[in-house]
Enzyme design. Structure first.
Site, PDB file in Angstrom:
ATOM      1  N   ASP A 259      -7.293   6.513  -6.129  1.00  0.00           N
ATOM      2  CA  ASP A 259      -6.009   6.206  -6.743  1.00  0.00           C
ATOM      3  C   ASP A 259      -4.837   6.699  -5.889  1.00  0.00           C
ATOM      4  O   ASP A 259      -4.826   7.840  -5.424  1.00  0.00           O
ATOM      5  CB  ASP A 259      -5.949   6.873  -8.129  1.00  0.00           C
ATOM      6  CG  ASP A 259      -4.670   6.569  -8.876  1.00  0.00           C
ATOM      7  OD1 ASP A 259      -4.452   5.400  -9.223  1.00  0.00           O
ATOM      8  OD2 ASP A 259      -3.880   7.514  -9.094  1.00  0.00           O
ATOM      9  N   GLU A 296      -6.083   2.716  -2.974  1.00  0.00           N
ATOM     10  CA  GLU A 296      -4.857   2.125  -3.520  1.00  0.00           C
ATOM     11  C   GLU A 296      -3.694   2.751  -2.763  1.00  0.00           C
ATOM     12  O   GLU A 296      -3.501   3.966  -2.805  1.00  0.00           O
ATOM     13  CB  GLU A 296      -4.707   2.410  -5.007  1.00  0.00           C
ATOM     14  CG  GLU A 296      -3.430   1.776  -5.578  1.00  0.00           C
ATOM     15  CD  GLU A 296      -2.979   2.360  -6.894  1.00  0.00           C
ATOM     16  OE1 GLU A 296      -2.202   1.693  -7.593  1.00  0.00           O
ATOM     17  OE2 GLU A 296      -3.371   3.499  -7.236  1.00  0.00           O
ATOM     18  N   VAL A 323      -0.020  -9.385  -2.231  1.00  0.00           N
ATOM     19  CA  VAL A 323      -0.659 -10.654  -2.591  1.00  0.00           C
ATOM     20  C   VAL A 323      -0.504 -10.897  -4.091  1.00  0.00           C
ATOM     21  O   VAL A 323      -0.151 -12.003  -4.529  1.00  0.00           O
ATOM     22  CB  VAL A 323      -2.137 -10.671  -2.183  1.00  0.00           C
ATOM     23  CG1 VAL A 323      -2.805 -11.971  -2.636  1.00  0.00           C
ATOM     24  CG2 VAL A 323      -2.273 -10.512  -0.669  1.00  0.00           C
ATOM     25  N   GLN A 395      -0.932  -3.784 -13.421  1.00  0.00           N
ATOM     26  CA  GLN A 395      -0.014  -4.909 -13.516  1.00  0.00           C
ATOM     27  C   GLN A 395       0.000  -5.524 -14.911  1.00  0.00           C
ATOM     28  O   GLN A 395       0.919  -6.261 -15.254  1.00  0.00           O
ATOM     29  CB  GLN A 395      -0.379  -5.969 -12.464  1.00  0.00           C
ATOM     30  CG  GLN A 395      -0.344  -5.459 -11.039  1.00  0.00           C
ATOM     31  CD  GLN A 395       1.026  -4.954 -10.611  1.00  0.00           C
ATOM     32  OE1 GLN A 395       2.049  -5.284 -11.209  1.00  0.00           O
ATOM     33  NE2 GLN A 395       1.059  -4.138  -9.564  1.00  0.00           N
TER      34      GLN A 395
END
Length: 591
Positions: A259, A296, A323, A395
């Site tokens: 993370d 990440e 992306v 997200q």
């Protein structure tokens, strides 16, 4: 107990507490004075750590009995005594020999909401096992579990975990995890574990009482940084390496998703990630199977996936948020916040063919030049080094109401967007339930004690009030907020969800069947912008026509063959393909 990145001493009690003069160990109610063991360690020789025993530490003349920083099990919660578990007993014998996960289809899931669980109020490792065959039928290659470290209460995302060696009791504890890993391997599914090394949660975090696990030299969004480069940092680094070894070698998972590695503040000559990458390379030899590290990172730096021998951090893959942003903003029309530079067809073409939009260029959201370019012909990495996705827990869950992207799209738009991800050049990842356009949200939920919980609830409202969304924010502390996010598996067989599930299966099958669609060479990928709402993604000799609407496409490509389609497709006598509305076509262009 003692667990180090090199030793395998699980049968004795040891603890690193350099700040303490004396350490008392309580085992099943009986108290024992521990002996200094050098370099800030204390040990209790002659007393074996028997599985099932409950134990805790008291430092000097403190009032608190503290759980073990290396505890594998906290059956009574993060503030209670630890339980002795032998991790070597958790490995199940299977025929699994591992696999490289580069370019494979990954599937991110949250154990608590992936299934309703035995009582309908939350999932477990065992209830998740019951749905693994569904993922096999979908075509998934690996499941990525959101963090399973012990955290306060029963429900939460896991990013407030406080035990980097432990497994959350409500999910089934370490034995439940062992059953899950074995069940996945028996089905030829790899298992990735999302781990949080950049901070610990606010409740149940006792590390700083034991030693210099944190430093004020660096700061993160959560406060003082993990101590990776100040006095005492060698033991802290070994603490993190030992956790990684536990999962990869002893428990037998196939990889770690790390993370927010940009918050691992490390000015030492050798960054922790590079040290971890080299250690994992050794563990691959030891275990005779591939092991995967996925970072990440929001830095947009190819150095993250550059080998350590070439001066990089040595990660196998990194998440490619650009992306996601490019596809999301183009298909939805959203331009707020970090979507500001995205949304155009040109930006979409850039991220699909070159991964980063911000590649040594200006980022309006950050108000600075950001990132570095991805070199299509690099020998250090390729397209499979970048994990791409249409949805993920952040997200979706970090939106005010936890709404999924498809909740605001037509089915044709959803189909177009996911075709660009699944048939694009990266390593694709799905988020639980998106494959059937799940009706459930994925909200932010917690189960903190009353005082902290009230602060979290108020903070969540305040966070979105400035955007005018305060009324849409569910209270994260309410159980119903959590339960609203539990997947409804019966939807999969119903319209219109079944059609989307069939489309996902078709795309994954095409990706497997056609070498051009899983080719990691970015030099074979290009994008034609046919109109602001229509793009043609070229993947070697094949192509993906994606149209967001409204209305029909204009002049489309000529197709020698149509391999699959979603939406109303027409073909003229000259072979030109057209969509009457939003949708996608996978085709072999005419020469």
């Amino acid at each position: 107990m003692s667990i180090s990145p090199t030793a395998r001493a699980y049968d004795r009690y040891r603890v690193w507490a350099p700040s303490a003069r004396e350490v008392t160990l309580r085992i099943d109610g009986g108290e024992h004075a521990m002996r200094p063991d050098g370099d800030g360690w204390f040990a209790l020789p002659g007393v074996p750590a028997m599985p099932g025993a409950r134990y805790a530490f008291r430092l000097d003349d403190g009032e608190l009995w503290l759980p073990d920083p290396r505890s594998l099990s906290q059956p009574d919660g993060v503030h209670a005594d630890s339980e002795v578990v032998d991790p070597l007993a958790l490995r199940r014998r299977t025929s699994w020999r591992g696999r490289s996960l580069r370019g494979r289809v990954l599937y991110e899931l949250h154990v608590g909401t992936f299934t309703p669980g035995p009582d309908g109020r939350g999932g477990t490792f065992d209830s998740a096992i019951e749905r693994l065959d569904e993922l096999v039928a979908l075509g998934v290659d690996a499941v990525e579990l959101l963090p399973i470290a012990p955290f306060p209460g029963d429900r939460g995302w896991g990013y407030d975990g406080v035990g980097l060696y432990g497994t959350h009791a409500a999910y089934g504890g370490p034995a439940g995890l062992a059953r899950f890993v074995a069940a996945a391997h028996e089905r030829d599914l790899a298992v990735l574990l999302d781990v949080v090394h950049n901070h610990l949660g606010p409740s149940g975090n006792y590390l700083s009482m034991f030693g210099p696990y944190f430093t004020d030299r660096h700061h993160t969004p959560w406060g003082s940084a993990i101590n990776l480069d100040q006095p005492g940092s060698r033991e802290v680094r070994d603490f993190l390496l030992g956790s990684a070894r536990l999962w990869l070698v002893d428990v037998g998972v196939d990889g770690l998703r790390l993370d927010a590695v940009h918050e691992l503040c490390d000015d030492s000559p050798r960054h922790l990630l590079a040290e971890l990458a080299d250690a994992v390379a050794d563990w691959e030899v030891e275990t005779a199977r591939p092991l995967t590290l996925i970072a990440e990172s929001d830095r947009n730096q190819p150095a993250t996936v550059t080998p350590t021998s070439r001066g990089g951090l040595g990660m196998d893959m990194q998440w490619a948020d650009d992306v996601h942003h490019g596809v999301h903003a183009w298909i939805t029309g959203e331009r707020e916040g970090y979507y500001g530079d995205f949304g155009s067809a040109e930006a979409l073409a850039a991220v699909l063919s070159r991964v980063f939009l911000h590649a040594g260029t200006w980022s309006s959201f950050r108000a600075r030049v950001w990132g570095a370019p991805v070199e299509p012909g690099s020998d250090d990495y390729d397209a499979h080094s970048f994990v791409t996705f249409l949805q993920d827990h952040d997200q979706v869950g970090n939106r005010a109401a936890g709404d999924r992207i498809h909740h605001g799209l037509s089915a044709g738009q959803h189909a177009a967007a996911i075709a660009l991800i699944l048939l694009g050049p990266g390593t694709p990842m799905l988020f639980q339930g998106e494959e059937w356009a799940a009706s459930t949200p994925f909200t932010y939920f917690t189960d903190h004690e009353a005082e902290l919980g009230a602060l979290v609830s108020a903070g969540r409202v305040e966070e979105f009030a400035a955007m005018g969304w305060a009324e849409q924010v569910p209270d994260p502390q309410l159980r119903e907020t959590f339960e609203s996010s539990i997947l409804r598996w019966q939807e999969r067989e119903e319209a219109p969800h079944a059609a989307m599930l069939a489309w996902y299966r078709t795309l994954i099958a095409l990706r497997r069947a056609h070498p051009d669609l899983h080719d990691p060479d970015l030099r074979t990928t290009s994008v034609e912008v046919l109109a602001e709402g229509t793009v043609l993604l070229h993947r070697g000799a094949l192509a993906v026509l994606a149209h967001r609407g409204p209305g029909a496409t204009g002049a489309g490509p000529r197709a020698a063959e149509v391999l699959a389609s979603f939406g109303e497709v027409g073909r003229r006598e000259d072979g030109t393909v057209q969509l009457a509305g939003p949708g996608a076509v996978v085709l072999r262009p005419a020469g």
